[in-house]
Motif scaffolding. Structure first.
Motif, PDB file in Angstrom:
ATOM      1  N   ARG A 102      27.071 -21.102  -5.013  1.00  0.00           N
ATOM      2  CA  ARG A 102      27.969 -22.647  -5.336  1.00  0.00           C
ATOM      3  C   ARG A 102      28.250 -22.267  -6.851  1.00  0.00           C
ATOM      4  O   ARG A 102      29.245 -22.744  -7.341  1.00  0.00           O
ATOM      5  N   TYR A 106      31.863 -22.760  -7.839  1.00  0.00           N
ATOM      6  CA  TYR A 106      32.492 -23.824  -8.688  1.00  0.00           C
ATOM      7  C   TYR A 106      33.009 -23.306 -10.122  1.00  0.00           C
ATOM      8  O   TYR A 106      33.968 -23.927 -10.831  1.00  0.00           O
ATOM      9  N   ASP A 200      26.577 -27.740 -10.298  1.00  0.00           N
ATOM     10  CA  ASP A 200      25.830 -27.906  -9.419  1.00  0.00           C
ATOM     11  C   ASP A 200      24.459 -28.471  -9.371  1.00  0.00           C
ATOM     12  O   ASP A 200      24.241 -29.328  -8.308  1.00  0.00           O
ATOM     13  N   ILE A 217      32.931 -26.147   0.021  1.00  0.00           N
ATOM     14  CA  ILE A 217      31.954 -25.199  -0.503  1.00  0.00           C
ATOM     15  C   ILE A 217      30.529 -25.760   0.166  1.00  0.00           C
ATOM     16  O   ILE A 217      29.570 -24.876   0.367  1.00  0.00           O
TER      17      ILE A 217
END
Length: 277
Positions: A102, A106, A200, A217
Motif C-alpha cells: 500500500r 499510495y 497508510d 487498493i
C-alpha cells in the motif's frame, strides 16, 4: 531520576555524530508515525539476508504473482522486483507485506497526480523493503528500526548486484522514511516512501486518493488488523530496545503505556548537560 538522567545523558554523548544523525534527532512526528507499519512481532524472517534464520510464518499466499495494475498504478515487473517481492513476502507477516505494498501504491498515486517524475522500479524496491527493521531477524539491540531496515535492505540488494549508488539511495529512503520533513526534500523515490507509508498509518494525504482507488487498493492489500498490530509493534520496540527510541516520537507511546519506561526526554537531556551557565 536525576541519576538516571545523568547516566542516559552520558550515554547519549558517546554516540558518534553519524549514529546520532541516523537515530534521527528531531524526527517529525507525523512522518515518524508512518514507520510503525503493521508488522506482527511474530513475523520472524527467512535467510535471504546474511545472518537471518528462515522461519516462514505468514498466512498469506507466497507464490502468487502481483497484479499488473492496481488503482491505475502499474506494478513494475522485472527480475529485481520479483526478487524483492519474493523476499518481502518470505520474511514478513501478511499485515506487514500488505502495508509496504500500500505504501508503494499510495505514494505512486500521489506523485502521479502531481506530475512528479520518478523511477518506478526504484520506488517500488525502496517501498517494499522499507520496514525490514520491524522483522525480528533484522533487529539489532540498539539501532533505530529504520537503520536496521536500511542495513538489511542494503545487504539484500548488494547480493542482487544492484549498483552501489542506487543501493545507497534505497538506504536513505528507508532510514529517512519516518522523517517526512527531510525525506520530502530528497529525490522523489525517497519522498514517495515517506509519503506513502505516512498516509497508510495516519491518513495524512488521504484526500489525494480518489474513493474508487482507495477501495481497489484495500481490496488488493487489506489492512487486516493494521491498527492493533502497529501499536503492538511500537510497544515491543519500546520494551525490547528502549534506547533506540531516544529522541524519537515512538517514546511518547512508551511513556503513555509502559509504567517502567525510563527513556529520558529531550528536556531531561538538556537539563542534565554538564555545562555551567
Amino acid at each position: 531520576m536525576a541519576d538516571l538522567v545523568s547516566e542516559r545523558a552520558s550515554e547519549a554523548k558517546e554516540i558518534t555524530r553519524r549514529t546520532a544523525l541516523e537515530r534521527g534527532a528531531g524526527v517529525a512526528a507525523v512522518g515518524a508515525a508512518s514507520a510503525l507499519a503493521a508488522a506482527l512481532s511474530s513475523s520472524s524472517a527467512a535467510a535471504a539476508v546474511p545472518g537471518a534464520k528462515a522461519q516462514d510464518t505468514s498466512s498469506h499466499s507466497r507464490g502468487t504473482t502481483l497484479p499488473t495494475v492496481v488503482a491505475g498504478v502499474r506494478i513494475p515487473d522485472s527480475q529485481l522486483t520479483r526478487a524483492v517481492t519474493e523476499f518481502a513476502r518470505k520474511v514478513s507477516s501478511e499485515s506487514l507485506f500488505n502495508h509496504v505494498m500500500r505504501t508503494y501504491l499510495y505514494g505512486s498515486l500521489m506523485f502521479d497526480r502531481r506530475g512528479i517524475r520518478y523511477d518506478r522500479e526504484f520506488a517500488f524496491v525502496a517501498a517494499v523493503l522499507h520496514d525490514l527493521g520491524l522483522v525480528k531477524a533484522y533487529q539489532t539491540p540498539n539501532e533505530r528500526f529504520e537503520v536496521d531496515g536500511a542495513d538489511a535492505a542494503r545487504n539484500f540488494l548488494r547480493g542482487r548486484h544492484m549498483p552501489a549508488e542506487r543501493v545507497e539511495v534505497v538506504w536513505d529512503a528507508i532510514a529517512l522514511h519516518t522523517n517526512v520533513g527531510i525525506a520530502s526534500r530528497k529525490r522523489p523515490e525517497i519522498g514517495m516512501v515517506s509519503a506513502g507509508s505516512g498516509l497508510d498509518l495516519t491518513g495524512n494525504g488521504l484526500q489525494q486518493i480518489p474513493a474508487d482507488a482507495l477501495t481497489e487498493i484495500l481490496a488488493a492489500f487489506p489492512r487486516a488488523g493494521f491498527t492493533q498490530d502497529a501499536l503492538d509493534t511500537i510497544l515491543s520496540l519500546c520494551r525490547t530496545k528502549p534506547m533506540s527510541v531516544l529522541m524519537h516520537p515512538f517514546a511518547e507511546v512508551g511513556r503513555r503505556h509502559l509504567s517502567d519506561f525510563q527513556v529520558p526526554t529531550v528536556e531531561d537531556l538538556l537539563l542534565a548537560a554538564p555545562f555551567e551557565e
